[in-house]
Design an enzyme around this catalytic site. Structure first.
Site, PDB file in Angstrom:
ATOM      1  N   THR A 102      33.779  58.687  48.915  1.00  0.00           N
ATOM      2  CA  THR A 102      32.881  57.690  50.163  1.00  0.00           C
ATOM      3  C   THR A 102      33.518  56.337  50.196  1.00  0.00           C
ATOM      4  O   THR A 102      33.798  55.559  49.158  1.00  0.00           O
ATOM      5  CB  THR A 102      31.502  57.967  49.471  1.00  0.00           C
ATOM      6  N   ASN A 109      55.070  36.029  44.920  1.00  0.00           N
ATOM      7  CA  ASN A 109      53.717  35.518  44.591  1.00  0.00           C
ATOM      8  C   ASN A 109      53.720  34.103  43.785  1.00  0.00           C
ATOM      9  O   ASN A 109      52.891  33.470  43.901  1.00  0.00           O
ATOM     10  CB  ASN A 109      52.923  36.303  43.919  1.00  0.00           C
ATOM     11  N   GLN A 113      51.190  39.193  49.624  1.00  0.00           N
ATOM     12  CA  GLN A 113      51.230  37.394  49.479  1.00  0.00           C
ATOM     13  C   GLN A 113      51.321  37.081  51.016  1.00  0.00           C
ATOM     14  O   GLN A 113      50.991  35.740  51.458  1.00  0.00           O
ATOM     15  CB  GLN A 113      52.389  36.935  48.605  1.00  0.00           C
ATOM     16  N   SER A 159      46.389  43.246  50.411  1.00  0.00           N
ATOM     17  CA  SER A 159      45.028  43.257  49.577  1.00  0.00           C
ATOM     18  C   SER A 159      44.108  42.180  50.378  1.00  0.00           C
ATOM     19  O   SER A 159      44.775  41.033  50.737  1.00  0.00           O
ATOM     20  CB  SER A 159      45.410  42.713  48.363  1.00  0.00           C
ATOM     21  N   ALA A 160      42.740  42.435  50.682  1.00  0.00           N
ATOM     22  CA  ALA A 160      41.827  41.499  51.493  1.00  0.00           C
ATOM     23  C   ALA A 160      41.495  40.168  50.869  1.00  0.00           C
ATOM     24  O   ALA A 160      41.522  39.074  51.615  1.00  0.00           O
ATOM     25  CB  ALA A 160      40.561  42.381  51.780  1.00  0.00           C
ATOM     26  N   HIS A 161      41.730  40.175  49.333  1.00  0.00           N
ATOM     27  CA  HIS A 161      41.151  39.008  48.762  1.00  0.00           C
ATOM     28  C   HIS A 161      42.245  37.845  48.843  1.00  0.00           C
ATOM     29  O   HIS A 161      42.192  36.745  48.341  1.00  0.00           O
ATOM     30  CB  HIS A 161      40.838  39.394  47.228  1.00  0.00           C
ATOM     31  N   GLY A 167      46.141  45.940  46.457  1.00  0.00           N
ATOM     32  CA  GLY A 167      47.656  45.884  46.691  1.00  0.00           C
ATOM     33  C   GLY A 167      48.228  46.582  45.215  1.00  0.00           C
ATOM     34  O   GLY A 167      49.349  47.491  45.634  1.00  0.00           O
ATOM     35  N   CYS A 198      48.019  38.246  37.789  1.00  0.00           N
ATOM     36  CA  CYS A 198      48.048  39.673  37.043  1.00  0.00           C
ATOM     37  C   CYS A 198      48.720  39.503  35.697  1.00  0.00           C
ATOM     38  O   CYS A 198      48.813  40.733  35.119  1.00  0.00           O
ATOM     39  CB  CYS A 198      48.795  40.896  38.088  1.00  0.00           C
TER      40      CYS A 198
END
Length: 404
Positions: free
Chosen positions: A250, A164, A192, A212-214, A83, A341
């Protein structure tokens, strides 16, 4: 000697007392299985060899699955580290071309630090002016506020879809229509919301969306930026031409394999997760109301106005940090006293709750409780019982907030 097989399921003993899903989610079993299956694959996806066939497929599947989750086209999905990077790319990609004639930006006072700090950089270093819209007491920004803030030289609008700390949802679709009418680029931080409620970039009409995947049971260090018109944004990283030349380097195959699985599971189960979270939030509010605890809730509560998996509450008279510490030490329970954060920075009052004009004493008492697919009704009841026990102990030892 035989090795034990690696568990492909989250540690349920830990998750029974985990109430910080807005900070990060545990990886789902499907996510871990996908990453494990990708471990032997080493070929570079940019290679033209036969070995690269499987690795190319991982990248392609991740892009298709994220596009499906976001109501977008695969060619509009560009992978990032998460994110914060996505927020930076969208904002800088729009504003750097404007450096010769810096103009005006609209955002809110309750954005994530990766948005506020980036906009602050352009304000302080490059002469842009920024309007920081203040929310009402429920945490809402109105479309009329945005409309009234627009100037002839407004060059960007950046507003999060869901906060959030409070879970407050914003009127993104109506703001997007306003931005389209004025031909102003509109970026949303959707970190979120994505994976918790149905979300479509196309239906909302936004130009950029950070993900964001997490936050939806995927791995950390991987996410994406939705770009409605990719040719309108400058590349983030030049080099080997990956991500259609927009972000060279990569690809992180292991993270992308996990992202693909997490996005697929979210697309399948999102309605179920959303409904379950709302039931659990209602139970939590009911149990807190029935308890002796002097609780007040910060922000909107309904499932139309806020995320269903999140509740910001203050136990009046107690310090949230003391309560959170005792919950973890004595019960193994994890809650938050602010966004993850910002917890590693110098202690300060929540900028979100402060912008909502909540009193300093109430902010000092605030904790954020967030839950997810692994949370059970029993876990909710355990949390409330622990809250009662630790609040009672703190009151007994004088862990109250001093008046004045």
């Amino acid at each position: 000697m035989r090795r034990r097989a690696m568990s492909l399921h989250p540690d349920t003993n830990t998750l029974n007392s985990y109430f910080d899903y807005n900070a990060t989610t545990p990886m789902a079993g499907e996510t871990m299985a996908a990453i494990q299956a990708a471990l032997p694959l080493f070929a570079n996806p940019s290679s033209n060899t036969l070995l690269a066939k499987n690795t190319k497929h991982i990248v392609s599947t991740a892009r298709q699955n994220m596009a499906a989750l976001l109501g977008a086209k695969p060619e509009q999905i560009f992978f990032t580290s998460g994110g914060s990077e996505s927020n930076n790319w969208a904002i800088k990609g729009v504003l750097y071309p404007q450096l010769p004639k810096p103009g005006h930006i609209i955002t809110t006072a309750i954005e994530h630090p990766s948005v506020l700090s980036t906009l602050g950089y352009f304000e302080q270093e490059h002469g842009f002016s920024v309007t920081y819209l203040k929310p009402d007491h429920s945490g809402a920004i109105s479309t009329s506020q945005v409309e009234n803030a627009i100037k002839p030289n407004t060059q960007l609008i950046s507003i999060m879809t869901a906060n959030n700390e409070t879970g407050r949802l914003q009127p993104i679709e109506s703001i997007a229509k306003l931005a389209q009418q004025r031909a102003i680029p509109f970026h949303v931080d959707a970190v979120q919301q994505v994976g918790k409620t149905p979300f479509s970039c196309t239906e909302l009409g936004v130009d950029f969306a950070s993900v964001s995947a997490h936050k939806f049971y995927g791995p950390k260090g991987i996410g994406c930026l939705y770009i409605k018109e990719p040719h309108n944004l400058n590349p983030l990283i030049h080099g080997g031409g990956q991500e259609d030349g927009m972000r060279s380097g990569t690809e992180n195959l292991l993270a992308l394999s996990g992202l693909a699985a997490a996005a697929e599971q979210a697309s399948i189960h999102i309605e179920q997760w959303h409904g379950k979270a709302w039931q659990q939030k209602q139970l939590l509010m009911q149990l807190l109301d029935q308890s002796w605890l002097p609780v007040s809730f910060n922000g909107a509560l309904s499932n139309q106005d806020a995320l269903t998996n999140c509740l910001n509450a203050s136990i009046n008279g107690l310090r949230g940090e003391a309560l959170a510490l005792r919950l973890e030490l004595n019960h193994g329970i994890q809650v938050s006293i602010g966004s993850a954060c910002s917890n590693n920075k110098q202690k300060q009052l929540s900028h979100v709750l402060s912008a909502m004009q909540i009193s300093e004493q109430t902010i000092q008492s605030a904790i954020r409780i967030s839950f997810g697919q692994f949370t059970t009704e029993q876990d909710i009841r355990y949390l409330v019982a622990a809250l009662e026990a630790e609040a009672s102990a703190l009151l007994g030892i004088g862990g109250k907030i001093a008046n004045g």
